[in-house]
Write a protein that holds these residues in place. Structure first.
Motif, PDB file in Angstrom:
ATOM      1  N   GLU A  32     -10.868   2.700   4.805  1.00 40.14           N
ATOM      2  CA  GLU A  32     -11.795   1.835   5.529  1.00 40.14           C
ATOM      3  C   GLU A  32     -11.303   1.549   6.943  1.00 40.14           C
ATOM      4  OE1 GLU A  32     -14.865   0.656   4.880  1.00 40.14           O
ATOM      5  OE2 GLU A  32     -14.762   2.047   3.198  1.00 40.14           O
ATOM      6  N   LYS A  36     -13.206   2.899  10.509  1.00 40.78           N
ATOM      7  CA  LYS A  36     -13.536   2.040  11.649  1.00 40.78           C
ATOM      8  C   LYS A  36     -12.993   2.650  12.939  1.00 40.78           C
ATOM      9  CE  LYS A  36     -13.642  -2.253   8.952  1.00 40.78           C
ATOM     10  NZ  LYS A  36     -12.954  -3.529   8.657  1.00 40.78           N
ATOM     11  N   LYS A  39     -15.182   5.598  13.844  1.00 35.92           N
ATOM     12  CA  LYS A  39     -16.468   5.167  14.380  1.00 35.92           C
ATOM     13  C   LYS A  39     -16.351   4.700  15.830  1.00 35.92           C
ATOM     14  CE  LYS A  39     -20.466   2.312  13.147  1.00 35.92           C
ATOM     15  NZ  LYS A  39     -21.003   1.303  12.188  1.00 35.92           N
ATOM     16  N   SER A  40     -15.186   4.227  16.204  1.00 36.42           N
ATOM     17  CA  SER A  40     -14.987   3.726  17.566  1.00 36.42           C
ATOM     18  C   SER A  40     -14.867   4.859  18.588  1.00 36.42           C
ATOM     19  CB  SER A  40     -13.739   2.846  17.634  1.00 36.42           C
ATOM     20  OG  SER A  40     -12.565   3.624  17.456  1.00 36.42           O
TER      21      SER A  40
END
Length: 226
Positions: A32, A36, A39-40
């Motif tokens: 997880e 993140k 995704k950044s």
């Protein structure tokens, strides 16, 4: 004992690092965190680099261990690794493991609306189209996936038609890789391509093969008359 477990969870949450022999729960916490970070990344190329150089080397061993244990259970880590393999172009391993996901009825990652057959068929077809356009080989992945498209995957009509069309185009490409019925001298090959194009048309009338069918008919007549 509880203090050590809490420390491992905190480390996984903050750094994305879990012990090599850690539980799936710890791996998913680390995952997880990495998702993140992924995704950044604004650039697709940066995401691909991260998947290839960092995430796959990091998580592939856990998938290999899961498969070696031969115990089947829902494993979203496995699912993400399979998607990444396709993203970085590792189709041999990707197809093999995607077929295992289908066999094990693994769900696709939460951010994907497609099931495994549609994901694999979409991904490999997109790659095949680029390869063919550049005059590069599409095997063995084209035949591997088309076998499933043809025999056992219930894909939507549009995607199924696109696959049949692509296979038909491969039969009429000239030496530069361009689809050109006039470059083919084998009547049986032309007839085979026509049947394939007709199948594509039957699945989806707007797939764009009518012109090819007409040109093939013209080419066959010309070769026959000649």
């Amino acid at each position: 004992m509880m203090k050590a477990a809490r420390a491992q969870v905190a480390q996984a949450q903050s750094s994305g690092i879990a012990p090599e022999n850690g539980s799936l729960h710890l791996q998913l916490i680390a995952l997880e965190t990495d998702l993140k970070r992924l995704k950044s990344c604004d650039r697709i190329s940066d995401r691909i680099t991260m998947k290839r150089d960092e995430l796959l080397p990091k998580y592939r061993p856990f998938v290999e261990r899961y498969l070696a244990e031969n115990e089947i259970y829902t494993n979203s880590l496995f699912a993400h690794v399979v998607v990444w393999l396709f993203d970085v172009g590792e189709f041999q391993q990707g197809i093999e493991w995607a077929l295992l996901c289908i066999e094990q009825q693994q769900p696709t990652p939460d951010n994907m609306k497609r099931n495994w057959p549609h994901f694999v068929a979409d991904s490999v077809l997109a790659w095949c189209e680029v390869q063919a356009e550049n005059g590069q080989a599409v095997e063995p992945y084209c035949s591997q996936v088309f076998k499933h498209v043809r025999e056992d995957w219930r894909l939507n009509e549009r995607l199924t038609a696109k696959w049949w069309k692509f296979v038909g185009l491969m039969l009429i490409r000239d030496e530069k890789g361009k689809p050109k019925p006039s470059a083919v001298f084998d009547i049986e090959q032309l007839k085979k391509a026509r049947v394939i194009f007709q199948t594509a048309h039957d699945f989806h009338t707007n797939v764009g093969v009518k012109t090819y069918i007409e040109k093939i008919d013209m080419r066959i007549r010309k070769l026959t008359d000649g």
